[in-house]
Motif scaffolding. Structure first.
Motif, short mmCIF file in Angstrom:
data_model
loop_
_atom_site.label_atom_id
_atom_site.label_comp_id
_atom_site.label_asym_id
_atom_site.label_seq_id
_atom_site.Cartn_x
_atom_site.Cartn_y
_atom_site.Cartn_z
N CYS A 6 19.24 3.43 -29.67
CA CYS A 6 19.28 4.31 -28.77
C CYS A 6 20.46 4.07 -27.76
CB CYS A 6 17.97 4.52 -27.69
SG CYS A 6 16.49 5.05 -28.64
N ASN A 62 26.63 10.02 -25.05
CA ASN A 62 25.95 11.07 -24.35
C ASN A 62 25.63 12.51 -25.06
OD1 ASN A 62 24.98 9.33 -22.41
ND2 ASN A 62 26.82 10.05 -21.27
N SER A 96 19.01 13.59 -28.93
CA SER A 96 18.24 12.72 -28.32
C SER A 96 17.10 12.49 -29.23
CB SER A 96 17.77 12.95 -26.89
OG SER A 96 18.74 13.00 -26.07
N TYR A 123 14.08 10.44 -26.86
CA TYR A 123 14.57 9.59 -25.82
C TYR A 123 15.30 10.49 -24.84
CZ TYR A 123 19.40 8.95 -27.39
OH TYR A 123 20.62 9.02 -27.64
N ARG A 124 15.35 9.79 -23.54
CA ARG A 124 16.10 10.64 -22.54
C ARG A 124 16.43 9.54 -21.48
NH1 ARG A 124 13.76 16.55 -20.41
NH2 ARG A 124 15.86 16.44 -19.59
N TYR A 177 10.12 15.68 -25.42
CA TYR A 177 11.31 15.74 -24.72
C TYR A 177 10.82 16.15 -23.06
CZ TYR A 177 16.41 15.79 -23.69
OH TYR A 177 17.55 15.99 -23.18
#
Length: 142
Positions: free
Chosen positions: A37, A42, A46, A57-58, A79
């Motif tokens: 991750c 960016n 995700s 993931y966030r 999410y």
């Protein structure tokens, strides 16, 4: 669901497993997941396919929240679950920070336990999630 919260340095701040995983395997698994991750930019998606499950993931400021699920789970639902979890933390801690999580880990676990039972999302309503915690706070004040 496997739940993990880490900072940008890769230090685990919270981990929760809903199936038994040997402690040595947990450490190795968390190290590999964190690497997967944190190494992404960016602009990348995700959602990551990892071994026999998917990672969703966030990133929120310096924290990454990673949830591992099986192939049957809806990625977008997870999410949004992550976002809801952070909103609940924000509401309780008034702009949650990494230090809030470190020094109130018991309360963060209570919030997560109100939302997830046996690896299944059971509650998303913020008021109902926070109700037991607010009662505990009132009891400790008196």
């Amino acid at each position: 669901i496997k739940f993990l919260m880490v900072n940008k340095q890769g230090q685990t701040r919270l981990s929760k497993y809903y199936e038994h995983v040997d402690i040595n395997k947990r450490t190795l698994l968390e190290t590999e997941v964190i690497k997967s991750c944190l190494s992404r930019s960016n602009e990348q998606c995700s959602f990551i396919e990892y071994k026999d499950f998917k990672l969703i993931y966030r990133q929120y400021a310096a924290l990454f929240i990673v949830v591992g699920v099986n192939d049957t789970e809806n990625e977008m639902a997870i999410y949004e679950f992550i976002h809801n979890f952070v909103e609940v933390l924000d509401e309780y801690f008034s702009r949650v920070s990494e230090l809030d999580i470190m020094f109130n880990l018991d309360k963060v676990h209570i919030i997560l336990d109100e939302m997830v039972l046996n690896g299944c999302i059971v509650e998303t309503n913020r008021a109902r999630i926070l109700a037991p915690l607010l009662i505990l706070d009132k009891m400790s004040e008196s």
